[in-house]
Design a protein around this motif. Structure first.
Motif, PDB file in Angstrom:
ATOM      1  N   ASP A 134       0.851  -1.182   0.000  1.00  9.69           N
ATOM      2  CA  ASP A 134       0.000   0.000   0.000  1.00  9.69           C
ATOM      3  C   ASP A 134       0.893   1.241   0.000  1.00  9.69           C
ATOM      4  O   ASP A 134       1.870   1.320   0.757  1.00  9.69           O
ATOM      5  CB  ASP A 134      -0.893  -0.015   1.248  1.00  9.69           C
ATOM      6  N   GLU A 137       1.230   3.031   3.392  1.00  9.92           N
ATOM      7  CA  GLU A 137       2.038   2.258   4.339  1.00  9.92           C
ATOM      8  C   GLU A 137       3.515   2.318   3.966  1.00  9.92           C
ATOM      9  O   GLU A 137       4.387   2.384   4.845  1.00  9.92           O
ATOM     10  CB  GLU A 137       1.548   0.813   4.382  1.00  9.92           C
ATOM     11  N   GLU A 140       5.008   5.585   5.225  1.00  8.15           N
ATOM     12  CA  GLU A 140       5.301   5.555   6.656  1.00  8.15           C
ATOM     13  C   GLU A 140       6.623   4.838   6.914  1.00  8.15           C
ATOM     14  O   GLU A 140       7.442   5.288   7.730  1.00  8.15           O
ATOM     15  CB  GLU A 140       4.169   4.856   7.410  1.00  8.15           C
ATOM     16  N   ARG A 141       6.833   3.727   6.240  1.00  6.61           N
ATOM     17  CA  ARG A 141       8.072   2.974   6.425  1.00  6.61           C
ATOM     18  C   ARG A 141       9.275   3.750   5.907  1.00  6.61           C
ATOM     19  O   ARG A 141      10.342   3.755   6.535  1.00  6.61           O
ATOM     20  CB  ARG A 141       7.982   1.624   5.713  1.00  6.61           C
TER      21      ARG A 141
END
Length: 226
Positions: A134, A137, A140-141
């Motif tokens: 995604d 996501e 964020e990582r």
């Protein structure tokens, strides 16, 4: 986050490529994981990845991407590391490789496993690290790991619906964009919604210009503020 291994690319039979100059021919039809219908078709001798509403790769989108990337006025030094969010069939990656060479390091992120499979089978996975993930996501990582990219391309769609990044996500994009970095945001948003995306991008510290291509596509051309 799942790496996708390369496979042999299929080609449309010669007779179908010839007939496609008269009308488009469907080679494969699948239902995407997000519920939309996907079609691989050959038209005027070239492969396209379409939904019922829009072209996903290697049709009109190829022209949009090429025009948008040209507007960024990229140099080889701008392509030390490239992130494509919403990889699709790989139009943007092929354009970059054709223009700047295959040494350009590209990471392609695509949420829909069916789209990834069709890309692997028919389109352009060459020289790209493909990840099934995604986009939000992955952002964020990337921030948590302090990864940095000299070029980011945001091309996240479900049918004709463009992804609108939140205020927090624009902040994340600004954090992972290198100091001299460039970014291309592709959308089919209305003027009001795109202006809001522009405002959030500028609030996050990016210079942003609106670029309209054709009747439907509205893009943001972005860079870190000096």
């Amino acid at each position: 986050m799942m790496p996708v291994a390369p496979k042999d690319i299929k080609k449309a039979p010669f007779w179908k490529r010839v007939l496609s100059y008269a009308w488009p021919l469907v080679l494969e039809r699948r239902k995407g994981e997000l519920g939309h219908e996907l079609e691989v078709l050959v038209y005027h001798g070239k492969l396209h990845l379409d939904t019922r509403e829009v072209n996903y790769s290697f049709g009109d989108l190829y022209a949009v991407m090429k025009a948008g990337l040209n507007k960024l006025k990229l140099n080889p030094s701008d392509l030390e590391s490239v992130l494509i969010l919403g990889y699709g069939g790989g139009s943007a990656a092929q354009i970059l490789h054709e223009k700047f060479g295959t040494d350009t390091a590209i990471i392609g992120v695509e949420k829909d496993a069916v789209v990834m499979e069709l890309c692997q089978r028919w389109f352009y996975p060459h020289g790209v690290k493909l990840l099934q993930a995604d986009a939000a996501e992955y952002l964020e990582r990337a921030v948590a790991q302090q990864w940095s990219y000299s070029l980011i391309i945001s091309d996240v769609f479900v049918d004709a619906q463009s992804l609108a990044w939140t205020e927090e996500q624009w902040g994340q994009l600004a954090k992972i964009l290198a100091p001299e970095g460039r970014m291309l945001f592709n959308s089919m948003m209305g003027e009001k919604e795109l202006n809001e995306q522009k405002r959030l991008a500028e609030q996050a510290g990016l210079d942003a210009q609106i670029y309209k291509h054709g009747e439907r596509n509205r893009l943001l051309l972005l860079r870190q503020k000096n």
